[in-house]
Scaffold this active site. Structure first.
Site, PDB file in Angstrom:
ATOM      1  N   LYS A   1      11.837 -62.487  73.715  1.00 15.35           N
ATOM      2  CA  LYS A   1      12.188 -62.467  72.290  1.00 15.35           C
ATOM      3  C   LYS A   1      13.632 -62.913  72.108  1.00 15.35           C
ATOM      4  O   LYS A   1      14.548 -62.374  72.732  1.00 15.35           O
ATOM      5  CB  LYS A   1      12.010 -61.050  71.745  1.00 15.35           C
ATOM      6  CG  LYS A   1      12.512 -60.841  70.316  1.00 15.35           C
ATOM      7  CD  LYS A   1      12.425 -59.368  69.918  1.00 15.35           C
ATOM      8  CE  LYS A   1      13.141 -59.098  68.600  1.00 15.35           C
ATOM      9  NZ  LYS A   1      13.139 -57.653  68.260  1.00 15.35           N
TER      10      LYS A   1
ATOM     11  N   ASP B   1      19.326 -59.722  63.700  1.00 15.41           N
ATOM     12  CA  ASP B   1      18.204 -59.179  62.925  1.00 15.41           C
ATOM     13  C   ASP B   1      18.724 -58.274  61.819  1.00 15.41           C
ATOM     14  O   ASP B   1      19.114 -57.132  62.063  1.00 15.41           O
ATOM     15  CB  ASP B   1      17.265 -58.404  63.853  1.00 15.41           C
ATOM     16  CG  ASP B   1      16.058 -57.846  63.115  1.00 15.41           C
ATOM     17  OD1 ASP B   1      15.762 -58.353  62.012  1.00 15.41           O
ATOM     18  OD2 ASP B   1      15.418 -56.917  63.638  1.00 15.41           O
TER      19      ASP B   1
ATOM     20  N   LYS C   1      17.442 -53.498  57.211  1.00 18.33           N
ATOM     21  CA  LYS C   1      17.813 -52.376  58.068  1.00 18.33           C
ATOM     22  C   LYS C   1      18.935 -51.565  57.433  1.00 18.33           C
ATOM     23  O   LYS C   1      19.700 -52.093  56.604  1.00 18.33           O
ATOM     24  CB  LYS C   1      18.308 -52.893  59.427  1.00 18.33           C
ATOM     25  CG  LYS C   1      17.269 -53.489  60.330  1.00 18.33           C
ATOM     26  CD  LYS C   1      17.915 -53.944  61.626  1.00 18.33           C
ATOM     27  CE  LYS C   1      16.896 -54.510  62.587  1.00 18.33           C
ATOM     28  NZ  LYS C   1      15.957 -53.487  63.098  1.00 18.33           N
TER      29      LYS C   1
ATOM     30  N   ASP D   1      19.649 -58.447  69.806  1.00 12.26           N
ATOM     31  CA  ASP D   1      18.195 -58.449  69.619  1.00 12.26           C
ATOM     32  C   ASP D   1      17.526 -59.624  70.317  1.00 12.26           C
ATOM     33  O   ASP D   1      16.310 -59.757  70.259  1.00 12.26           O
ATOM     34  CB  ASP D   1      17.857 -58.444  68.124  1.00 12.26           C
ATOM     35  CG  ASP D   1      16.513 -57.797  67.843  1.00 12.26           C
ATOM     36  OD1 ASP D   1      16.065 -56.973  68.660  1.00 12.26           O
ATOM     37  OD2 ASP D   1      15.895 -58.117  66.807  1.00 12.26           O
TER      38      ASP D   1
ATOM     39  N   ASP E   1      10.886 -56.537  59.076  1.00 13.09           N
ATOM     40  CA  ASP E   1      11.689 -56.055  60.203  1.00 13.09           C
ATOM     41  C   ASP E   1      10.867 -55.958  61.483  1.00 13.09           C
ATOM     42  O   ASP E   1      11.410 -55.680  62.541  1.00 13.09           O
ATOM     43  CB  ASP E   1      12.311 -54.701  59.867  1.00 13.09           C
ATOM     44  CG  ASP E   1      13.416 -54.311  60.843  1.00 13.09           C
ATOM     45  OD1 ASP E   1      13.999 -55.225  61.470  1.00 13.09           O
ATOM     46  OD2 ASP E   1      13.685 -53.109  60.992  1.00 13.09           O
TER      47      ASP E   1
ATOM     48  N   GLU F   1       9.781 -58.396  63.112  1.00 17.83           N
ATOM     49  CA  GLU F   1       9.830 -59.850  63.299  1.00 17.83           C
ATOM     50  C   GLU F   1       9.616 -60.285  64.744  1.00 17.83           C
ATOM     51  O   GLU F   1       9.151 -61.402  65.001  1.00 17.83           O
ATOM     52  CB  GLU F   1      11.168 -60.386  62.783  1.00 17.83           C
ATOM     53  CG  GLU F   1      12.344 -60.315  63.732  1.00 17.83           C
ATOM     54  CD  GLU F   1      12.718 -58.907  64.180  1.00 17.83           C
ATOM     55  OE1 GLU F   1      13.205 -58.760  65.306  1.00 17.83           O
ATOM     56  OE2 GLU F   1      12.536 -57.959  63.394  1.00 17.83           O
TER      57      GLU F   1
ATOM     58  N   ARG G   1       7.485 -59.402  67.046  1.00 22.15           N
ATOM     59  CA  ARG G   1       6.096 -59.687  67.399  1.00 22.15           C
ATOM     60  C   ARG G   1       5.610 -60.986  66.768  1.00 22.15           C
ATOM     61  O   ARG G   1       4.684 -61.617  67.287  1.00 22.15           O
ATOM     62  CB  ARG G   1       5.213 -58.499  66.999  1.00 22.15           C
ATOM     63  CG  ARG G   1       5.079 -58.260  65.520  1.00 22.15           C
ATOM     64  CD  ARG G   1       4.586 -56.864  65.202  1.00 22.15           C
ATOM     65  NE  ARG G   1       5.597 -55.849  65.477  1.00 22.15           N
ATOM     66  CZ  ARG G   1       5.415 -54.546  65.304  1.00 22.15           C
ATOM     67  NH1 ARG G   1       4.247 -54.100  64.859  1.00 22.15           N
ATOM     68  NH2 ARG G   1       6.375 -53.694  65.585  1.00 22.15           N
TER      69      ARG G   1
END
Length: 488
Positions: free
Chosen positions: A256, A261, A268, A279, A338, A340, A342
């Site tokens: 990933k 993010d 968030k 992230d 959020d 994101e 996956r």
């Protein structure tokens, strides 16, 4: 990074170390293995516990180092404690105008085999690793480490293990550096370009960067959706290690790569959001692992895929309620922007199956906050479609000092991934880490697959063992060791 060498006899250096365990440290210090003067032994009264570093003024030694029971974890922690203590002393000496030595010599006990030496070197290299953007000149630090063994034969025996440990440390350090770069510098194009630069010069390793036009043409809908709110477009870093003459299994590593993010429209909380520069830690681990796999010339076909995007907020952000079509044609109903990670991994997993025809897939991601709540900040979560695959990854992690815990899938009645308007519900509720893993499994096409959720272990707010504050580089060396074991 600190330069490491092995020698079979004591050579002139400025500072040296006596190593002792917790069983009978006084005997260790005064015996033939160390040979310290009795008055120093009496004055020190060392315990030999792991990471105990004591300064002495003996003509032959400057430090004693405790390695406890002498397990690999003890050696890693001891190496890190030693280099931190030495670096602190070097900075103090420099500030006081005293002479600053940059070399250190460690006489390894005869009982220290290859695994102990490798763990010690890993601890020194990573404990001494630094990343900073400060403008002032950094304080002096250790530059050279010499491991002294009893014979040339012993040095030769340790050389392979120490060389492997050095590559593992380099991979972890590179993954740390990638994750530490602030997001005003590190956007998807920047990270893709840096990956090309870092992996250049390895024969047999090819790096290809796919831009947003390519992603759109190939149908990477999840990656484009997540990156749609950012001023900088997404990328896919595709790395192929093809050692000459090697056939057999094809391992695909997927990481990933969310360079920052915000959570998107499902914003968030502000507290802790600065950590979201890390992230992309899973993607950084895959890039770093690919470099090490090539440097070690591991005889295995390996592909690395890192989808890069910045999850930002703007008028072009993707929204809850959107339907997204992934690379393999599967459609997903967005419930939470959020979630994101996956979305981008789904594209890459489908690409690994359909385009690369993977025989085995391992993905690694800072995927869910639930993993941090479940396993804390020093353990990664592991999901696997097969027991043997899980056991291999757990063993690889244990060997290199990265701890994972296998977690289960649950019955589909408990977590219903089906959606009304689309094939899948992106965030179906239930146990967060498990639900995310089950979502990803839908894109693996029945190929043996494992998912490493490192949301807790990818960053550290305080140091421990060989881990420093900040990005940890977690999982990079597990991937390297796993590939090596799979090949051999």
């Amino acid at each position: 990074m600190i330069e490491v060498e092995l020698a079979e006899s004591r050579l002139p250096v400025v500072a040296a170390v006596a190593v002792l365990g917790s069983g009978d440290p006084l005997a260790d210090l005064s015996g033939a293995g160390a040979g310290l003067a009795p008055d120093w032994v009496t004055a020190l009264r060392p315990t030999g516990k792991t990471g105990e570093v004591l300064a002495i003024a003996d003509p032959d030694y400057a430090w004693t180092l405790g390695v406890g029971a002498g397990e690999p974890g003890d050696w890693r922690a001891a190496g890190a404690a030693l280099v931190r203590t030495v670096n602190t002393r070097l900075a103090e000496d420099d500030e006081a105008g005293r002479r600053v030595p940059r070399g250190l010599q460690v006489r390894l006990p005869e009982t220290a085999g290859p695994e102990a030496a490798a763990a010690f070197v890993l601890g020194v290299l990573l404990g001494g690793h630094r990343y900073t953007l400060r403008t002032e000149t950094p304080p002096p630090s250790l530059e050279r480490l010499r491991l002294v063994t009893a014979t040339a034969e012993a040095s030769a025996e340790l050389a392979t293990a120490v060389g492997e440990a050095t590559r593992h440390a380099e991979a972890t350090a590179l993954a740390r550096d990638f994750a530490s770069v602030p997001a005003n510098i590190k956007n998807p194009p920047w990270l893709a370009e840096r990956a090309e630069q870092e992996l250049a010069g390895n024969p047999g390793l090819r790096v290809t960067v796919r831009d947003e036009q390519w992603l759109e043409a190939k149908g990477f809908g999840g990656t484009l959706a997540v990156g749609g709110g950012s001023a900088t477009p997404p990328r896919l870093v595709e790395m192929a290690w093809r050692p000459r003459g090697v056939t057999g299994k094809h391992l695909v590593l997927v990481g990933k790569g969310i360079t920052f993010d915000t959570g998107g429209i499902s914003l968030k909380p502000a507290e802790g959001m600065h950590w979201m520069r890390t992230d992309m830690a899973g993607g950084g681990a895959v890039i770093a692992a690919m470099r090490a796999i090539a440097a070690l010339r591991i005889p295995l076909r390996v592909t690395g895929l890192v989808p890069l995007a910045e999850n930002h907020v703007s008028g072009s952000s993707y929204r809850p309620g959107d339907i997204v079509r992934h690379y393999d044609g599967t459609t997903t109903a967005v419930a939470n922007t959020d979630a994101e990670g996956r979305m981008v991994l789904a594209d890459a997993l489908g690409y690994a199956v359909r385009h690369h025809r993977a025989d085995l897939i391992v993905d690694v991601a800072t995927l869910t906050g639930a993993m941090k709540a479940t396993l804390g900040v020093r353990t990664g979560g592991l999901f696997a479609s097969e027991d043997e695959l899980a056991e291999r990854l757990l063993a690889a992690g244990e060997y290199v000092g990265e701890r994972f815990w296998r977690l289960p899938f649950v019955e589909e009645e408990e977590i219903d991934l089906r959606a009304g308007l689309a094939d899948l519900n992106q965030a179906p509720g239930g146990p967060g880490g498990i639900a995310a893993a089950m979502f990803l499994r839908e894109f693996t096409g029945g190929v043996p697959w494992a998912h490493l959720d490192i949301a807790g272990a990818a960053r550290a707010e305080k140091g421990y063992d060989e881990v420093n504050i900040g990005a940890t580089g977690f999982a990079a060396r597990t991937l390297v060791k796993f590939a090596a074991e799979l090949a051999g």
